[in-house]
Each structure stands twice: as C-alpha cells, then as structure tokens.
Design an enzyme around this catalytic site. Structure first.
Site, PDB file in Angstrom:
ATOM      1  N   ILE A 183      70.352  32.421  40.535  1.00  0.00           N
ATOM      2  CA  ILE A 183      71.298  31.683  39.691  1.00  0.00           C
ATOM      3  C   ILE A 183      70.517  31.189  38.485  1.00  0.00           C
ATOM      4  CG2 ILE A 183      72.800  29.684  39.408  1.00  0.00           C
ATOM      5  CD1 ILE A 183      73.633  29.841  42.209  1.00  0.00           C
ATOM      6  N   ASP A 184      70.685  31.868  37.377  1.00  0.00           N
ATOM      7  CA  ASP A 184      70.076  31.423  36.131  1.00  0.00           C
ATOM      8  C   ASP A 184      71.040  30.427  35.495  1.00  0.00           C
ATOM      9  OD1 ASP A 184      68.236  31.373  34.008  1.00  0.00           O
ATOM     10  OD2 ASP A 184      69.471  32.781  32.869  1.00  0.00           O
ATOM     11  N   HIS A 280      65.454  22.274  27.662  1.00  0.00           N
ATOM     12  CA  HIS A 280      65.102  23.682  27.789  1.00  0.00           C
ATOM     13  C   HIS A 280      64.687  24.303  26.461  1.00  0.00           C
ATOM     14  CE1 HIS A 280      67.752  24.059  31.661  1.00  0.00           C
ATOM     15  NE2 HIS A 280      66.648  23.355  31.838  1.00  0.00           N
ATOM     16  N   SER A 304      72.063  29.537  30.652  1.00  0.00           N
ATOM     17  CA  SER A 304      71.733  30.798  31.313  1.00  0.00           C
ATOM     18  C   SER A 304      71.698  32.018  30.403  1.00  0.00           C
ATOM     19  CB  SER A 304      72.728  31.066  32.456  1.00  0.00           C
ATOM     20  OG  SER A 304      73.933  31.642  31.988  1.00  0.00           O
ATOM     21  N   LYS A 307      74.153  33.879  27.619  1.00  0.00           N
ATOM     22  CA  LYS A 307      73.996  33.985  26.161  1.00  0.00           C
ATOM     23  C   LYS A 307      73.658  35.413  25.752  1.00  0.00           C
ATOM     24  CE  LYS A 307      70.932  30.594  26.129  1.00  0.00           C
ATOM     25  NZ  LYS A 307      71.149  29.848  27.397  1.00  0.00           N
TER      26      LYS A 307
END
Length: 396
Positions: A183-184, A280, A304, A307
């Site tokens: 799961i990004d 991030h 995530s 994009k």
C-alpha cells in the site's frame, strides 16, 4: 484524459531524448541531456516478452486491491498499528503483500522468485499481534476464495507470515526481482483518500513492467475534481510493459485504453502534482519552482504513486518530489510508476536530469529530488529546479 491511438511507445534507450531544434538549456548546464544517444546495442531484456509475468502481476494487484477496499470501507481501530518507524501500518498492508507474494509465486513457478517489498513479519510475530495476524489471515483467505478460479486450500497463519517474508530480497543489477509497495500512501489509505498497490519487475536492473492498482482513482481526470473517493468508484488499473506502451482499465474489468502523457509545451498551461503530506516533500520548494515556470494552476496534492498513473494519462504535466535532507528514496516507491509514465511517453529523472536507477538494491541514489514530466517540458523544469534549489540553499 489523454488517450493515444497513434503514438509509438517511448523506448527505454531514449528516455531523455529532447525533440527540439532549439534546446533551451546549454550543454554546459545539463550535459547529461545532450550526451544520450540511441545505442546500437540492444539491451538483453528489450526483445523479451513479459506477457506471462504481466498477467500474473495484474491478477495479484487486482486481488490485493479487493482486500484493501474491503478493509478501507470498514476501517477498525485495531486494523492500524504502529511500526518501529512510527508510520501507520494496516492489516491491509500486510494482507496485500501476502496475497501478491502468494499469487506471483503460484503463477510463475517455473522461474526463481525474488521479491523486494516494504513489509516483513517481524511485528506480526510478536505476542501482542496475535489478533492482528488472525485478522490478516482471515482477510487473505476470504479474498483468495472470492476469485473463484484458484483451486487452493486456505492458508495458515504461518503460510501468511512466510508469504510476507518472501519480500526480503535485496534486488540488484542481476536476475529478475519483483518490487512491491503493498500500500503506497498508507496515510491516504487511513484517511480514506488515494493509495496504490504498486508492483514492478526488474530484469538485469531495468524496470520491464509495472502495475499500479489505484482503487480510489476514478477513470476520469482528477485535476478539476475532488481527489478523494468520487462518484466513479470503479478504481483505475494502470499497467505497462517495456516497449509496449501504457494502458488503463477499471478494476472491475472495463476494456483497456492506451494512454499518453500530456503534450503541453507551455509551462504556464501546466498543472503539477506533489505529495499530500508536507513531510514527504517540500511544498515550499515546489511552489518556488512553479512560480519560476509561470504555472498558474494550484498544485494537485494526492498520496501515493496514483500521481504517476494520473500523469501518465494526461491529468497533469509535472510531478515534483523533494523529500527532507537525508531521506533515501526506496525503489518500491517509484519503480511501477516510473515505467507507467515512461511507456506513456514521459520522463522521470532526479534533480540533475539523471534517469532513475533501480539496479543498486533497495535504494535510489538521487540528486536532491525527483522530476516527472513530458519530454518537451523537461529542460525548462530542470532549469527552474536548479535555480530554485540554489536560491533555497543561499537563503539558509
């Protein structure tokens, strides 16, 4: 959405070929861009077909998405626990990795199996995690049973732990290695927003296929809409194989469409993506770069590798990522997205214009950050990035 029916896919050897009679950057400023040429020596992986691996990857990522969707809809407090690095880890994170590891190994039994993945079972083997492990095992078995075509016995808790721990490979420049982020965008998942199951295959250090399963990403453009869960709940599945282009279909099985990055040349018309979480990526640096480029649209902030998928179909033109100093990018955070964008005609480089190198193990060696855009915008974006980095450094 930009859909291509006549564009030839971008070839790996030409990722940074600039098709311009008037290059806006000097050779002295970015010599790497102008030193690339079409090699007469074909890399050994270029002529290979990865159809079987791609089919297995799509199946695995789709099943993992089914598990993740179920958990997100009924997210329980006990489904979220803390890992040693204090990032949230969900039952779905572990379950996704277990399913993908199990499916890939089952479907591709004739080849050695190597998986570089984010999670391991260390925390799950602790006494206090017994209930969590039981929940994960239940979800994995329910999801596998829902497929209807898998003739397998239910997995035990030890089977699930073993599948998770298959992801301990270090990767590297030799052989084939799967690269997985189960799961990004975990924080986006917990919030009920965007996340992706990101799976790629390396062959001799090169990314040769990638699958991005984005359960909350609609099939229509997100640039003008809400980036959370929209009315279109089918979810998007992007996949790419080297020299074969990038395709998108819905997670419930709509016909695939070939997609292509935007052909925008004027930076003032470009929209750009950046990470949702300021921790991030530096939003301030991205804002400075956008001003230098004359970008008028506000940034689209989503979690995530969704994009990468959105950019590959033309939703936006630029993705900028500048993590905090000292942070080392992991290959599972970019490998699948990289080939999805590259096969859609885009480019992904570090802040100096050097292509991303996935052959050095679990980490990417980068200069400052990551830039993803189309070939026509890249020179201008690189120039703005370098100027902005210098200005930011001088102001400290």
């Amino acid at each position: 959405m930009s859909v291509s029916f006549g564009h030839a896919p971008l070839r790996r050897g030409a990722l940074l070929h600039i098709n311009s009679t008037k290059p806006p950057l000097s050779k002295l400023k970015f010599p790497f861009l102008f030193s690339l040429s079409f090699s007469t020596r074909t890399p050994p992986v270029a002529s290979m077909s990865y159809d079987k691996q791609l089919a297995a990857a799509k199946k695995a990522a789709s099943l993992a998405a089914r598990l993740c969707q179920k958990v997100q809809k009924a997210l329980l407090q006990s489904d979220v626990q803390s890992k040693s690095d204090e990032s949230p880890v969900t039952v779905a994170d572990y379950g996704s990795q277990a399913i993908i590891s199990f499916i890939l190994e089952k479907e591709l039994q004739s080849v050695p199996f190597s998986l570089v993945a984010e999670e391991d079972s260390g925390d799950l083997r602790k006494e206090e995690s017994r209930e969590t492990l039981h929940r994960i095992t239940e979800l994995v078995n329910e999801t596998l049973a829902s497929d209807g075509k898998l003739n397998i016995s239910p997995l035990s808790e030890e089977d699930v732990l073993t599948a998770i721990d298959n992801g301990k490979s270090e990767g590297g420049p030799h052989g084939q290695h799967w690269v997985l982020d189960p799961i990004d965008g975990t924080k986006g998942f917990v919030r009920g927003d965007q996340y992706a199951i990101a799976l790629a295959l390396l062959d001799e250090g090169k990314v040769v296929l990638g699958v991005l399963s984005c359960p909350n990403l609609p099939l229509t453009s997100i640039v003008t809409g809400n980036t959370s869960i929209l009315e279109d709940k089918a979810g998007s599945l992007f996949y790419a194989q080297v020299d074969c282009g990038t395709y998108m279909e819905s997670l419930d099985g709509s016909p695939p469409k070939k997609v292509h990055v935007t052909t925008i040349e004027n930076t003032e018309e470009a929209s750009f993506f950046e990470s949702f979480e300021a921790a991030h990526s530096s939003h301030g640096l991205s804002s400075l770069i956008a001003r230098k480029l004359g970008v008028k649209a506000p940034p689209v902030r989503i979690d995530s590798q969704a994009k990468y998928g959105a950019l590959s179909r033309g939703d936006g033109a630029i993705y900028l990522r500048f993590p905090r100093k000292g942070y080392r990018e992991k290959i599972w955070d970019h490998a699948a997205g990289y080939i999805v964008v590259a096969e859609a005609g885009g480019v992904a480089t570090d802040a100096s214009g050097v292509p991303l190198d996935f052959s050095k193990g679990k980490y990417l060696d980068l200069d400052t950050g990551i830039i993803v855009t189309n070939q026509k915008l890249l020179p201008a974006v690189l120039e703005a990035v370098q100027e902005s980095i210098k200005e930011a450094a001088s102001s400290l």
